[in-house]
Design a protein around this motif. Structure first.
Motif, PDB file in Angstrom:
ATOM      1  N   SER A  84      15.694  11.377   7.993  1.00  0.00           N
ATOM      2  CA  SER A  84      14.364  11.747   8.534  1.00  0.00           C
ATOM      3  C   SER A  84      13.612  12.499   7.564  1.00  0.00           C
ATOM      4  O   SER A  84      13.770  13.514   7.044  1.00  0.00           O
ATOM      5  N   ARG A  85      12.401  11.663   7.524  1.00  0.00           N
ATOM      6  CA  ARG A  85      11.395  12.447   6.539  1.00  0.00           C
ATOM      7  C   ARG A  85      11.157  13.861   6.759  1.00  0.00           C
ATOM      8  O   ARG A  85      10.647  14.605   6.055  1.00  0.00           O
ATOM      9  N   LYS A  86      10.971  14.379   7.950  1.00  0.00           N
ATOM     10  CA  LYS A  86      10.898  15.444   8.351  1.00  0.00           C
ATOM     11  C   LYS A  86      11.697  16.714   7.839  1.00  0.00           C
ATOM     12  O   LYS A  86      11.328  17.829   7.618  1.00  0.00           O
TER      13      LYS A  86
END
Length: 118
Positions: free
Chosen positions: A97-99
């Motif tokens: 996840s880019r988060k």
């Protein structure tokens, strides 16, 4: 800069203790499933893998705490473990996840920059 760097390093360590708790103990509970956007079925199927991942986050937290305990002038251990957190965060951002880049890698990068500038 050293004091602020140490404070952010401590916050990164606390984040990794939080990740440990989420991944090892709350993975298939409502808080863990919400945090990672998982269904109960997927959480149950990946529970052992998540616990292993949580253990590694605990090691990162322990290393950062070790560096903090060594004192304000000893940045080597902190720099090493912050670097490990950055690598883990970049890898997680690319694969999961880019988060993760913003939640994990960015705070560690800020802490490392402040410690290196001190």
């Amino acid at each position: 800069m050293t004091v602020v760097g140490n404070i952010i390093t401590a916050l990164v360590a606390l984040l990794h203790v939080y990740f440990l708790v989420l991944e090892m103990f709350l993975w298939d509970k409502p808080a863990g499933m919400k945090a990672f956007g998982q269904s109960l079925e997927r959480a149950q199927a990946t529970k052992v893998l998540a616990a292993n991942q949580g253990l590694y986050n605990g090691f990162l937290a322990a290393g950062l705490v070790w560096g903090l305990v060594l004192g304000a002038n000893d940045h080597g251990i902190k720099a090493f473990f912050l670097g490990c957190v950055i690598v883990a965060g970049v890898f997680g951002a690319r694969t999961a996840s880019r988060k993760i880049l913003f939640v994990q890698a960015l705070p560690a990068a800020v802490a490392l920059a402040l410690l290196l500038l001190a």
